[in-house]
Design a protein around this motif. Structure first.
Motif, PDB file in Angstrom:
ATOM      1  N   ALA A   1       0.828  -1.203   0.000  1.00  0.00           N
ATOM      2  CA  ALA A   1       0.000   0.000   0.000  1.00  0.00           C
ATOM      3  C   ALA A   1       0.867   1.261   0.000  1.00  0.00           C
ATOM      4  O   ALA A   1       0.558   2.239  -0.703  1.00  0.00           O
ATOM      5  CB  ALA A   1      -0.919  -0.011   1.215  1.00  0.00           C
ATOM      6  N   LEU A   2       1.949   1.254   0.761  1.00  0.00           N
ATOM      7  CA  LEU A   2       2.832   2.413   0.787  1.00  0.00           C
ATOM      8  C   LEU A   2       3.482   2.646  -0.569  1.00  0.00           C
ATOM      9  O   LEU A   2       3.602   3.789  -1.029  1.00  0.00           O
ATOM     10  CB  LEU A   2       3.912   2.228   1.867  1.00  0.00           C
ATOM     11  N   LEU A   3       3.892   1.559  -1.224  1.00  0.00           N
ATOM     12  CA  LEU A   3       4.501   1.689  -2.547  1.00  0.00           C
ATOM     13  C   LEU A   3       3.501   2.241  -3.555  1.00  0.00           C
ATOM     14  O   LEU A   3       3.820   3.131  -4.350  1.00  0.00           O
ATOM     15  CB  LEU A   3       5.017   0.328  -3.023  1.00  0.00           C
ATOM     16  N   THR A   4       2.294   1.699  -3.533  1.00  0.00           N
ATOM     17  CA  THR A   4       1.275   2.132  -4.497  1.00  0.00           C
ATOM     18  C   THR A   4       0.934   3.602  -4.315  1.00  0.00           C
ATOM     19  O   THR A   4       0.852   4.366  -5.286  1.00  0.00           O
ATOM     20  CB  THR A   4      -0.003   1.285  -4.361  1.00  0.00           C
ATOM     21  N   THR A   5       0.736   4.039  -3.073  1.00  0.00           N
ATOM     22  CA  THR A   5       0.400   5.445  -2.836  1.00  0.00           C
ATOM     23  C   THR A   5       1.585   6.354  -3.125  1.00  0.00           C
ATOM     24  O   THR A   5       1.397   7.520  -3.479  1.00  0.00           O
ATOM     25  CB  THR A   5      -0.060   5.649  -1.382  1.00  0.00           C
ATOM     26  N   THR A   6       2.802   5.844  -2.984  1.00  0.00           N
ATOM     27  CA  THR A   6       3.985   6.630  -3.322  1.00  0.00           C
ATOM     28  C   THR A   6       4.076   6.842  -4.833  1.00  0.00           C
ATOM     29  O   THR A   6       4.396   7.941  -5.306  1.00  0.00           O
ATOM     30  CB  THR A   6       5.257   5.938  -2.812  1.00  0.00           C
ATOM     31  N   LEU A   7       3.781   5.805  -5.598  1.00  0.00           N
ATOM     32  CA  LEU A   7       3.867   5.891  -7.057  1.00  0.00           C
ATOM     33  C   LEU A   7       2.741   6.728  -7.648  1.00  0.00           C
ATOM     34  O   LEU A   7       2.968   7.571  -8.516  1.00  0.00           O
ATOM     35  CB  LEU A   7       3.842   4.479  -7.657  1.00  0.00           C
ATOM     36  N   ASN A   8       1.515   6.496  -7.190  1.00  0.00           N
ATOM     37  CA  ASN A   8       0.362   7.182  -7.779  1.00  0.00           C
ATOM     38  C   ASN A   8      -0.802   7.158  -6.789  1.00  0.00           C
ATOM     39  O   ASN A   8      -1.416   6.110  -6.582  1.00  0.00           O
ATOM     40  CB  ASN A   8      -0.034   6.507  -9.096  1.00  0.00           C
ATOM     41  N   ALA A   9      -1.094   8.315  -6.212  1.00  0.00           N
ATOM     42  CA  ALA A   9      -2.168   8.383  -5.219  1.00  0.00           C
ATOM     43  C   ALA A   9      -3.528   8.093  -5.839  1.00  0.00           C
ATOM     44  O   ALA A   9      -4.388   7.464  -5.211  1.00  0.00           O
ATOM     45  CB  ALA A   9      -2.175   9.760  -4.562  1.00  0.00           C
ATOM     46  N   ASP A  10      -3.747   8.537  -7.092  1.00  0.00           N
ATOM     47  CA  ASP A  10      -5.031   8.289  -7.758  1.00  0.00           C
ATOM     48  C   ASP A  10      -5.236   6.800  -8.011  1.00  0.00           C
ATOM     49  O   ASP A  10      -6.348   6.274  -7.834  1.00  0.00           O
ATOM     50  CB  ASP A  10      -5.100   9.055  -9.077  1.00  0.00           C
ATOM     51  N   LEU A  11      -4.170   6.118  -8.426  1.00  0.00           N
ATOM     52  CA  LEU A  11      -4.249   4.670  -8.636  1.00  0.00           C
ATOM     53  C   LEU A  11      -4.554   3.965  -7.316  1.00  0.00           C
ATOM     54  O   LEU A  11      -5.326   3.003  -7.275  1.00  0.00           O
ATOM     55  CB  LEU A  11      -2.932   4.151  -9.220  1.00  0.00           C
ATOM     56  N   ALA A  12      -3.940   4.453  -6.229  1.00  0.00           N
ATOM     57  CA  ALA A  12      -4.190   3.858  -4.913  1.00  0.00           C
ATOM     58  C   ALA A  12      -5.654   4.009  -4.516  1.00  0.00           C
ATOM     59  O   ALA A  12      -6.274   3.063  -4.018  1.00  0.00           O
ATOM     60  CB  ALA A  12      -3.284   4.513  -3.874  1.00  0.00           C
ATOM     61  N   ARG A  13      -6.227   5.195  -4.743  1.00  0.00           N
ATOM     62  CA  ARG A  13      -7.638   5.406  -4.417  1.00  0.00           C
ATOM     63  C   ARG A  13      -8.528   4.497  -5.261  1.00  0.00           C
ATOM     64  O   ARG A  13      -9.519   3.946  -4.764  1.00  0.00           O
ATOM     65  CB  ARG A  13      -8.011   6.867  -4.650  1.00  0.00           C
ATOM     66  N   ALA A  14      -8.186   4.355  -6.549  1.00  0.00           N
ATOM     67  CA  ALA A  14      -8.971   3.488  -7.421  1.00  0.00           C
ATOM     68  C   ALA A  14      -8.902   2.032  -6.981  1.00  0.00           C
ATOM     69  O   ALA A  14      -9.831   1.252  -7.239  1.00  0.00           O
ATOM     70  CB  ALA A  14      -8.484   3.617  -8.865  1.00  0.00           C
ATOM     71  N   SER A  15      -7.815   1.669  -6.291  1.00  0.00           N
ATOM     72  CA  SER A  15      -7.649   0.300  -5.799  1.00  0.00           C
ATOM     73  C   SER A  15      -8.228   0.101  -4.403  1.00  0.00           C
ATOM     74  O   SER A  15      -8.056  -0.964  -3.805  1.00  0.00           O
ATOM     75  CB  SER A  15      -6.160  -0.071  -5.794  1.00  0.00           C
ATOM     76  N   GLY A  16      -8.894   1.137  -3.894  1.00  0.00           N
ATOM     77  CA  GLY A  16      -9.517   1.031  -2.579  1.00  0.00           C
ATOM     78  C   GLY A  16      -8.606   1.389  -1.419  1.00  0.00           C
ATOM     79  O   GLY A  16      -8.946   1.110  -0.264  1.00  0.00           O
ATOM     80  N   MET A  17      -7.459   2.011  -1.688  1.00  0.00           N
ATOM     81  CA  MET A  17      -6.531   2.396  -0.633  1.00  0.00           C
ATOM     82  C   MET A  17      -6.753   3.848  -0.247  1.00  0.00           C
ATOM     83  O   MET A  17      -7.296   4.639  -1.018  1.00  0.00           O
ATOM     84  CB  MET A  17      -5.078   2.201  -1.101  1.00  0.00           C
ATOM     85  N   ASP A  18      -6.325   4.193   0.948  1.00  0.00           N
ATOM     86  CA  ASP A  18      -6.464   5.553   1.465  1.00  0.00           C
ATOM     87  C   ASP A  18      -5.071   6.172   1.608  1.00  0.00           C
ATOM     88  O   ASP A  18      -4.346   5.861   2.561  1.00  0.00           O
ATOM     89  CB  ASP A  18      -7.171   5.523   2.820  1.00  0.00           C
TER      90      ASP A  18
END
Length: 268
Positions: free
Chosen positions: A149-166
């Motif tokens: 989750a930390l990696l995903t939000t670091t790379l792209n916050a919009d992608l993280a939100r689309a994947s259900g992450m905060d």
């Protein structure tokens, strides 16, 4: 004679404990360009020391509380009429100044500020070792748990939100880990140098890592080498241990940068 009776053994273990936690965490500091954020959090630790001494509570708790409060304040103020760099610069220097003033105003307290500013790794005791390794283990466990989750939000916050992450929640996890590393590293390198121990090993590892996981491992290895090598150099040259550890890390970074440049020239 116990294995931990030697102050050099305790110092080496303390340096390793901090390096193993600071290396992987420093990768996120580099990836997210949070260098000034790390400085502001670290400088708030002096204010935490002052409050801990004034209220006679454990220094770890006071430092952790002030570091988290600083992180929350900076996050809340960013974007409200000033750039993030300006807010972080004001917060970092203000926290350090208020902390130094507060320490000087504590009645009857005789405090060696250099031990908090630059570390006093040679004075680490068994209790300090337990705090350092316990805090380091907690940071590594948190990074392991939230790694994807930390990696995903670091790379792209919009992608993280689309994947259900905060992304905001992941930022809070990262902030807590950063505050905890600062709190446990005070004895080793002090508040003025902990940001360097977060940044330099990660920066040295970056040119040689093809994956985030490998960069985290290499950063931990570089930090451990700098801690042990710096401690050895400090003993031989009779220099301050904390600054010597950071200077050794900087020398490793310079060597890594030179090797990386040479590799690029050969590749061409």
């Amino acid at each position: 004679m116990s294995f931990l009776d030697s102050f050099l053994i305790r110092a080496a273990l303390a340096g390793l404990g901090v390096a193993l936690a600071a290396g992987p965490l420093g990768c996120f500091v580099v990836w997210r360009r949070m260098a000034y954020f790390g400085d502001a959090t670290a400088h708030a630790a002096i204010l935490g020391v002052a409050l801990s001494l004034a209220f006679e509570v454990p220094i770890l708790g006071g430092v952790l509380l002030c570091c988290l409060a600083m992180a929350a304040a900076v996050t809340a103020l960013t974007g409200r009429g000033h750039s993030s760099d300006t807010i972080l610069g004001v917060a970092a220097h203000s926290a350090l100044a208020f902390g130094l003033v507060a320490v000087s105003m504590i009645p009857g307290a005789r405090v060696d500020l250099s031990a908090y500013l630059f570390g006093d790794i040679l004075a680490v005791g068994r209790g300090d070792l337990a705090v350092i390794w316990g805090g380091g283990a907690l940071v590594l466990a948190l990074l392991w748990w939230r790694w994807s989750a930390l990696l995903t939000t670091t790379l792209n916050a919009d992608l993280a939100r689309a994947s259900g992450m905060d992304p905001e929640r992941e930022q809070r996890y990262l902030t807590f880990a950063l505050a905890l590393v600062v709190a446990v590293a005070i004895k080793v390198v002090g508040v003025l140098l902990i940001a360097a121990l977060l940044l330099i090993p990660a920066a040295a590892a970056r040119p040689f890592a093809r994956t985030p996981e490998r960069m985290a491992l290499l950063a931990a290895a570089v930090g451990g080498l700098a801690s042990l090598g710096g401690l050895r150099l400090s003993f031989l040259a009779d220099t301050p241990a904390g600054p010597t550890i950071v200077a050794t890390a900087a020398a490793i970074f310079a060597l890594a940068a030179s090797l990386s440049g040479f590799r690029r020239k050969v590749a061409r």
